[in-house]
Design a protein around this motif. Structure first.
Motif, PDB file in Angstrom:
ATOM      1  N   ARG A 162     -13.355  13.674 -26.104  1.00 52.59           N
ATOM      2  CA  ARG A 162     -12.801  13.073 -24.888  1.00 52.59           C
ATOM      3  C   ARG A 162     -13.028  11.567 -24.854  1.00 52.59           C
ATOM      4  O   ARG A 162     -12.285  10.838 -24.231  1.00 52.59           O
ATOM      5  N   LYS A 163     -14.064  11.123 -25.506  1.00 55.52           N
ATOM      6  CA  LYS A 163     -14.408   9.698 -25.510  1.00 55.52           C
ATOM      7  C   LYS A 163     -13.638   8.914 -26.573  1.00 55.52           C
ATOM      8  O   LYS A 163     -13.804   7.703 -26.672  1.00 55.52           O
ATOM      9  N   ARG A 194      -5.601  13.100 -22.865  1.00 54.59           N
ATOM     10  CA  ARG A 194      -6.986  12.684 -23.105  1.00 54.59           C
ATOM     11  C   ARG A 194      -7.093  11.578 -24.149  1.00 54.59           C
ATOM     12  O   ARG A 194      -7.977  10.742 -24.077  1.00 54.59           O
ATOM     13  N   GLU A 222     -17.425  14.784 -27.208  1.00 53.57           N
ATOM     14  CA  GLU A 222     -17.216  13.481 -27.839  1.00 53.57           C
ATOM     15  C   GLU A 222     -15.736  13.201 -28.075  1.00 53.57           C
ATOM     16  O   GLU A 222     -15.310  12.040 -28.068  1.00 53.57           O
ATOM     17  N   LEU A 267     -18.416   7.043 -32.258  1.00 54.67           N
ATOM     18  CA  LEU A 267     -18.670   6.529 -30.910  1.00 54.67           C
ATOM     19  C   LEU A 267     -19.926   5.670 -30.799  1.00 54.67           C
ATOM     20  O   LEU A 267     -20.147   5.041 -29.764  1.00 54.67           O
ATOM     21  N   THR A 280     -10.818   7.945 -26.563  1.00 55.56           N
ATOM     22  CA  THR A 280      -9.900   6.956 -25.979  1.00 55.56           C
ATOM     23  C   THR A 280     -10.380   5.543 -26.295  1.00 55.56           C
ATOM     24  O   THR A 280      -9.600   4.594 -26.205  1.00 55.56           O
ATOM     25  N   VAL A 281     -11.632   5.417 -26.710  1.00 53.34           N
ATOM     26  CA  VAL A 281     -12.162   4.119 -27.107  1.00 53.34           C
ATOM     27  C   VAL A 281     -11.321   3.520 -28.237  1.00 53.34           C
ATOM     28  O   VAL A 281     -11.189   2.301 -28.340  1.00 53.34           O
TER      29      VAL A 281
END
Length: 190
Positions: A111-112, A143, A109, A71, A114-115
């Motif tokens: 959950r993020k 998610r 992290e 990320l 999706t980037v």
């Protein structure tokens, strides 16, 4: 994820939450002749730079990264450069149950991640877990934006795992006897 990773062009990026698991996977893959590496906080700066250079040159087939590293904006830019160069074979999100806010090992992290869908829409993504019930699987799909993905679910029965409960009298002596008498040359987790 290892088979599709090796069959597709480019490097497979495996998101894994556990440093020890990354090390074990990379060691096993290297023994099989697979060009694999990991990037995580256990490495010295020189070692991380060398892995990054191998990535940029297209020398790796599989690279393991923690979600926190993936990320980082600098790492996402690196992945964009790789995608336009040697290519990214796929993203494998291992231990995907970590996305669940109700799980015992929830990692925000995850959950993020999706980037990956947003910045690399053409790169296949797969999410893997051995411990997700139906509600958790639904949460993973939602998610990680995997609504179009097929799901493959197998039994939770693991014949190689045994449970035994014993009254503790002398724990060390009991453990030593158990190992010597029943599993002298085996590997396992107690």
């Amino acid at each position: 994820y290892q088979l599709p990773a090796l069959l597709r062009e480019g490097v497979a990026v495996v998101v894994s939450p556990l440093i020890a698991l990354m090390q074990d996977q990379v060691d096993a893959l290297k023994q099989l002749g697979v060009r694999a590496a990991f990037l995580n906080s256990s490495q010295e700066a020189d070692e991380a730079r060398e892995v990054t250079a191998q990535l940029m040159r297209g020398h790796l087939q599989i690279v393991y990264v923690a979600p926190e590293r993936l990320l980082m904006e600098s790492f996402l830019v690196l992945l964009e450069q790789i995608e336009h160069g040697a290519g990214i074979a796929l993203f494998a999100i291992d231990e995907a149950h970590c996305v669940s806010q109700w799980g015992h090992d929830f990692r925000p992290e995850y959950r993020k991640l999706t980037v990956l869908h947003e910045r690399f829409p053409q790169v296949p993504r797969i999410a893997l877990t051995a411990t997700a019930d139906a509600p958790t699987r639904a949460e993973i799909v939602e998610r990680l934006k995997l609504e179009e993905a097929r799901q493959f679910v197998a039994s939770f029965d693991r014949p190689n795992i045994r449970y035994r409960i014993t009254q503790k009298v002398n724990a060390r002596q009991q453990l030593e006897a158990f190992l010597e008498n029943e599993h002298a040359n085996d590997a396992g987790i107690v």
